[in-house]
Design an enzyme around this catalytic site. Sequence first.
Site, short mmCIF file in Angstrom:
data_model
loop_
_atom_site.label_atom_id
_atom_site.label_comp_id
_atom_site.label_asym_id
_atom_site.label_seq_id
_atom_site.Cartn_x
_atom_site.Cartn_y
_atom_site.Cartn_z
N ASP A 21 0.82 -1.21 0.00
CA ASP A 21 0.00 0.00 0.00
C ASP A 21 0.86 1.27 0.00
O ASP A 21 2.10 1.21 -0.07
CB ASP A 21 -0.91 -0.07 1.24
CG ASP A 21 -2.27 0.56 1.02
OD1 ASP A 21 -2.41 1.37 0.09
OD2 ASP A 21 -3.18 0.26 1.82
N ASP A 45 -10.11 3.66 -3.13
CA ASP A 45 -10.87 2.47 -2.69
C ASP A 45 -12.27 2.38 -3.28
O ASP A 45 -12.99 3.36 -3.41
CB ASP A 45 -10.96 2.46 -1.16
CG ASP A 45 -9.61 2.18 -0.53
OD1 ASP A 45 -8.60 2.11 -1.27
OD2 ASP A 45 -9.56 2.03 0.70
C1 GLA Z 1 -5.96 1.36 1.64
C2 GLA Z 1 -6.12 0.38 0.47
C3 GLA Z 1 -7.24 -0.59 0.79
C4 GLA Z 1 -6.92 -1.34 2.10
C5 GLA Z 1 -6.67 -0.35 3.23
C6 GLA Z 1 -6.14 -1.04 4.48
O1 GLA Z 1 -7.08 2.18 1.78
O2 GLA Z 1 -6.39 1.07 -0.72
O3 GLA Z 1 -7.44 -1.50 -0.26
O4 GLA Z 1 -5.78 -2.14 1.88
O5 GLA Z 1 -5.74 0.64 2.85
O6 GLA Z 1 -5.91 -0.15 5.52
#
Ligand code: GLA
Length: 400
Positions: A147, A202
Amino acid sequence: MKKLALIICLLTLNSQAQKFENLAKTPPLGWNSWNTFGTDINEELVKGIADKFVELGLKDAGYEYIVLDDGWMTKQRDKNGNLVPDPEKFPSGMKALADYIHSKGLKFGLYNCAGATTCAGYPGSRGHEYQDARAYASWDVDYLKYDWCDSGKINAESAYITMRDALKSAGRPVVFSICEWGDNEPWKWAKDIGHLWRVTGDIINCWDCEVGHGSWSSSGIWKIINMRKDIRKAAGPGGWNDYDMMEVGNGMTDAEDRSHFAMWSMLASPLIMGNDLRSAPKETIKTLSNKEVIAVNQDELGIQGFRFTNENNMEIWLKPLSNDAWAMTFINMSDQPVDFNFDWNKHNIGDDVNNLYVDMKKTRFKIRDLFNHKDLGTTAKNLKTTIQAHDVVMVRLEKI
Ligand code: GLA
């Protein structure tokens, strides 16, 4: 002397790290904990999911990776700087969990982050890349989602190269899933670094909404699809545009779930389930395990599909497939059922990027309905059908 210089030169070239090849010739298929469980994860859950992969026929349909997202570790590294799996959530440790998953013929993935901390505030890998990669290898990890939170001003490409090299030097083949949300246009540089790269922020479980969280927002299915233009060329065997973990089974209607699944398949996106498989209704599993749709996603040419038209509330998408076949997807974007009547003779199909053109009056195709598993005749006759609100008709055209 010259010979020696050549040997040294070859050795240096050889030692330059590259990503692990041949790991994602087609888009990865699997499950990830985040969309449903957030950080509320534990080993019983993961084992239960692995069991369901087998029981529900998902393994048989091609799903392989079970990936633990954020929240699997303790809030601090140990005194030697090692990551520690949370002993309450994972009392048997990660190696035992990996063994369980491998015993089912499946593969195991973990999450971490290029920044100092993960998005949920656990220790990130920054400055610990090689140490963490060795830990993953010692636990037999097969997949790493990496990430981008708390990354400050670091350069994205270099940060992901560092982790790629760390994984390579640890020696165990790992699918490397780049997750920097498309902020630094990874479709331009990620192909030699990772096997998939997120192209947006997301996802959230709605058809076309956007939900704000202060400094960032999450996006529904169609917001995600429409967010990026002209990136399809970047996708292909070994590296994929990742439209995020799926929300199938997480609250949309069955029709919307079908359309979502069809679109992720058309986009050659990784198909990573994000629902609770232990309590999933039959209809959800029917959608997720539809082998004819999955075959479109997994077609060996690895060409990402594209929008043909979207007039009159009808999204029509195309995806070239091997053996001169095509996938074509019709989605009713309106809130009412539509009586659909499509005259093939009036719609020549083609793909400019790949120089493919079909004169539909001269070339005839057999039509296969991929959600109803039925043959629908040929393109000599109009395709006539009723499509319910937000539902999909997805066909495969086989040249006659
Ligand atoms: C980010 C990523 C998500 C998830 C969260 C976890 O937002 O884009 O897909 O992995 O972190 O904290």
